[in-house]
Design an enzyme around this catalytic site. Structure first.
Site, PDB file in Angstrom:
ATOM      1  N   ASP A 232      25.838  37.247  88.923  1.00 15.33           N
ATOM      2  CA  ASP A 232      25.606  38.614  88.052  1.00 15.33           C
ATOM      3  C   ASP A 232      24.668  39.404  87.025  1.00 15.33           C
ATOM      4  O   ASP A 232      24.771  37.821  86.297  1.00 15.33           O
ATOM      5  CB  ASP A 232      26.692  39.547  88.205  1.00 15.33           C
ATOM      6  CG  ASP A 232      26.916  41.077  88.463  1.00 15.33           C
ATOM      7  OD1 ASP A 232      26.065  41.579  88.106  1.00 15.33           O
ATOM      8  OD2 ASP A 232      28.408  41.319  88.612  1.00 15.33           O
TER       9      ASP A 232
HETATM   10  C1  BGC Z   1      26.690  44.546  88.924  1.00 14.61           C
HETATM   11  C2  BGC Z   1      26.197  44.064  89.592  1.00 14.61           C
HETATM   12  C3  BGC Z   1      24.316  44.322  89.831  1.00 14.61           C
HETATM   13  C4  BGC Z   1      23.549  43.934  88.630  1.00 14.61           C
HETATM   14  C5  BGC Z   1      21.959  44.495  88.642  1.00 14.61           C
HETATM   15  C6  BGC Z   1      25.513  44.776  87.541  1.00 14.61           C
HETATM   16  O1  BGC Z   1      26.760  44.889  85.772  1.00 14.61           O
HETATM   17  O2  BGC Z   1      27.505  44.277  88.748  1.00 14.61           O
HETATM   18  O3  BGC Z   1      26.721  44.641  90.964  1.00 14.61           O
HETATM   19  O4  BGC Z   1      23.480  44.410  90.698  1.00 14.61           O
HETATM   20  O5  BGC Z   1      24.271  44.832  87.828  1.00 14.61           O
HETATM   21  O6  BGC Z   1      21.945  45.284  88.054  1.00 14.61           O
END
Ligand code: BGC
Length: 757
Positions: A232
């Protein structure tokens, strides 16, 4: 590109280039190696539309992204209980990705809804792992059929937003397997996602990015995952350990810092270059799969996809209440549409999934096309304060109409990525509005826009309730079409709506302390808890009404006794008894009857969505395999279908079982036992070999002693036979020394040796 070619490419890469491939170039793309023809590829959020950013990038949905279509969020899609629909959503997103040159969409979001408080529940599917896995698999298959990758997230045990980046989810092995891993397991095995996104949090003390048990032993070796794992955004902890654990790609960029760590570790000999090569192979394999299958003809067709968004939204709406058949409304009935969300629906959540919608349709504008409606705003959602002027205007409008539909729900700041909810209440100003309108108007319907369960203190005062969730940019027209009967609602709740927050399974421990979140409710997540405790709820898992009614008959279980490997075919007939076509979700639960394990009273093991014309009957079939009867056994670290009686239950919800049939299942897995002086007589006698050896021993000195004990039970009323049996059953072998004359330490040790031979 085939393995040899990829291996050849890797052999030409420098150590720095290989290390560099393992982290992003920037927010949304990977690094290419131009001289070798290795392309950079882009990824994008996800999950319910494209958030492709061409300008300033961020992972919290703060900066603009391209104008796109916002489809219904996961909470809504799950309510469809419809695999085909989830697949259609995936296919549409896959086409959009091709058009926008996105190699991988960051979704679906598949964490289990452990508590309705989780701020991000609106993106997730369900409290039930089977439903989540099935819909996730369909979505993944849909996207990937267009030669675009998916990144199911957030793997795993990321069930709260509070301190999501450091919190440690502590759970036992069985809970992890049966609930939190199972949501991903079925999806990975069925749909083979190209990538998976590990979550920020720790699991039992280890950050997920470094969790070898999860990323390699379970995901790759057990489930057969052959794509790459990405973090993530910002979820990297120790880059070298993460690579060794099976995490291929760090996102977004580390500015080169962690690439240097990887290269240094290889030079120092603490990281094997072979492992780095393997990781690069997994990455390149997927990257080339996308690049080599680009569809140059793909074009973004916003209008077409908007129609798809509406069709999906219609299928996700759940009718929760409909007294005196208030709904569907007649277009001729003068109806007051009340509430800000009638004109400006809340249709998506905040954070990384936020879509820059090219159009938003409201129920009001749609209904105005064909029905007699007036509008009053009723409340504002910027702050939870009653605007007395708006309130009285709404009450007046309701008074002068024949019916009122109140569009209510949770404002943006009540639920979002990044923080959890504190309570289950809707804004007081909205609750007050509903009460006030219901006082002057007997025909009130409430349409709810929310990503997670809410309390409904006014429920008894309104005749109808429609749950439309966060239904995407076409939710307004979808809601109007259901309100006026152009569409018959067929959604079912993918989660329990509890009566009170205090009733929820993890109420006492949710959020945790000192960054530790203890999953003490264990496998009793969602309905598994409420049904096992026979607790009343506001609306149960699986619940939803229709404008028609369905009748269930002829539950047929192919055999009344099976060996676990045989599988079991189950059929049931469902008839549409009303005068309009409708959709029903046929739910199959399995309930163990005499389990020695601590198990939920019933678990969803199959569901089918069917459409029936008036008067039509369909036979719905399910095939259950041994997993349907199994729990995760921690002695053998495997699924175990215990021998015993089970009930096959067909229900309209987890709380409303209509038909039941019994089946006996014979286990084919032995649980190897090691006996010792603390093994109880009960345990030994339950084992066939143990029983035989024990009986032989009982024939000798032990038998004589035991017979003496039994006789004393007959003599003395205070020691009745039942008590004696219980005492014997629970007595450890070593105690025979104290109670049975003639037994010696040596004879017991010989007995243990014979039992284990
Ligand atoms: C989120 C993800 C997301 C990523 C990219 C993170 O803060 O938890 O679900 O895909 O950011 O935006």
């Amino acid at each position: 590109m085939n393995k040899e070619k990829i291996r050849h490419l890797i052999s030409q890469m420098t150590l720095e280039e290989k290390a560099g491939l393992c982290s992003g170039a920037d927010f949304w793309s990977t690094k290419g190696v131009e001289r070798l023809g290795i392309p950079a590829v882009s990824v994008s959020d996800g999950p319910h539309g494209l958030r492709k950013q061409s300008g300033e990038a961020d992972h919290l949905g703060l900066n603009e992204s391209i104008r796109a279509v916002c489809f219904p969020a996961g909470c809504a899609v799950a309510a469809s209980f419809d695999r085909e629909l989830a697949k259609t959503l995936g296919e549409t997103l896959g086409e959009e990705c091709q058009a926008e040159d996105i190699s991988t969409i960051l979704g679906p979001a598949m964490n289990i809804k452990r508590s309705p408080l989780c701020g991000r529940n609106f993106e997730y599917y369900s409290e039930d792992p089977l439903l989540s896995a099935e819909l996730g698999a369909a979505y993944v298959k849909g996207v990937q059929s267009k030669n675009v990758g998916t990144s199911p997230k957030h793997f795993m045990a990321n069930n709260q937003e509070y301190h999501r980046m450091t919190s440690d989810s502590r759970m036992d092995e069985r809970t992890m397997r049966e609930i939190y891993l199972a949501s991903f397991e079925g999806m990975v095995k069925q749909a083979r996602p190209w990538t998976i996104m590990n979550s920020y949090n720790k699991l039992n003390g280890t950050y997920l990015c470094e969790n070898k048990e999860i990323l390699t032993d379970i995901l790759r070796k057990e489930w057969g995952f052959d794509g790459y794992v990405m973090t993530d955004w910002g979820a990297m902890n120790n880059r070298v350990e993460a690579l060794q654990a099976g995490c291929n790609l760090e996102m977004p960029s580390s500015g080169g810092a962690t690439d240097a760590e990887i290269a240094a570790a290889v030079r120092e000999g603490t990281l094997s270059e072979e492992l780095l090569d393997d990781s690069c192979e997994e990455l390149l394999n997927i990257m080339f799969r996308y690049v080599e299958n680009r569809d140059p003809s793909a074009r973004l067709d916003l209008e077409k996809d908007h129609e798809t968004a509406r069709r999906i939204a219609e299928e996700c709406i759940v009718l929760l209440k409909n007294e005196e058949q208030l709904l569907p409304l007649s277009p001729k009935t003068k109806t007051a549409f009340i509430g800000k969300y009638a004109a400006a629906p809340r249709y998506q959540g905040g954070g990384s999934s936020h879509i820059n919608s090219f159009r938003v349709e409201s129920a009001l504008e749609q209904a105005e096309n064909f029905a007699d409606v007036v509008y009053a705003q009723g409340y504002d959602d910027a702050a939870d304060v009653t605007d007395e002027a708006l309130l009285s205007e709404a009450v007046e409008a309701a008074k002068h109409a024949k019916a009122a539909v109140i569009f209510a729900g949770l404002p943006d700041d009540f639920e979002s990525e990044g923080y959890d909810r504190k309570h289950l209440r809707m804004p007081d100003c909205q609750n007050r509005l509903i009460e006030a309108v219901a006082e002057v108007q007997p025909n009130v319907a409430v349409v709810l826009h929310n990503g997670a369960p809410v309390e409904m203190p006014w429920l008894s005062k309104v005749k109808a309730v429609l749950e439309v969730y966060l239904g995407g940019q076409a939710v307004g027209s979808a809601a109007a079409n259901v309100l006026y009967g152009k569409v018959n609602p067929g959604g079912r709740l993918p989660e329990t709506f509890p009566l009170r927050l205090q009733d929820t399974p993890c109420f006492l421990t949710y959020g945790g302390e000192n960054d530790r979140s203890e999953y003490r409710e264990g496998v009793f997540a969602g309905y598994r808890y409420y049904t096992s405790k026979e607790m009343p709820v506001l609306f149960p898992f699986g619940y939803g009404l229709s404008y028609t009614t369905f009748d269930y008959q002829n539950l047929h279980v192919e055999k009344d006794s099976i060996k676990e490997s045989e599988g079991l075919k189950v059929t049931v007939d469902v008839t549409n008894k009303g005068d309009r076509a409708g959709k029903e979700v046929v739910q199959l639960y399995v309930s163990p009857k005499d389990s020695k394990a601590i198990r939920p009273v019933r678990e969803l093991r199959g569901f089918e969505k069917i459409e029936l014309q008036p008067g039509e009957t369909k036979t719905v079939s399910f095939t259950l395999d041994s997993r349907a009867f199994s729990y995760w056994n921690t002695e053998i670290h495997d699924w175990y279908a215990e021998s015993g009686d089970y009930e096959i239950q067909i229900g309209k919800s987890a709380h409303e079982i209509l038909l039941r049939e019994a089946v006996h299942v014979e286990s084919e897995k032995a649980i190897p036992k090691t006996f010792h002086l603390n093994s109880t007589l009960g345990e030994i006698l339950a084992d066939p070999k143990g029983k035989m050896i024990m009986e032989q021993a009982m024939g000798g000195a032990m038998g004589a002693g035991a017979a003496e004990m039994a006789k004393s039970a007959d003599k003395d009323d205070a020691i009745n036979a039942e008590m004696m049996a219980a005492m014997m059953e629970a007595m450890p072998l070593r105690q025979l020394l104290s109670f049975v004359p003639g037994v010696t330490k040596e004879s017991l040790e010989q007995l243990v040796a014979a039992l284990n031979a």
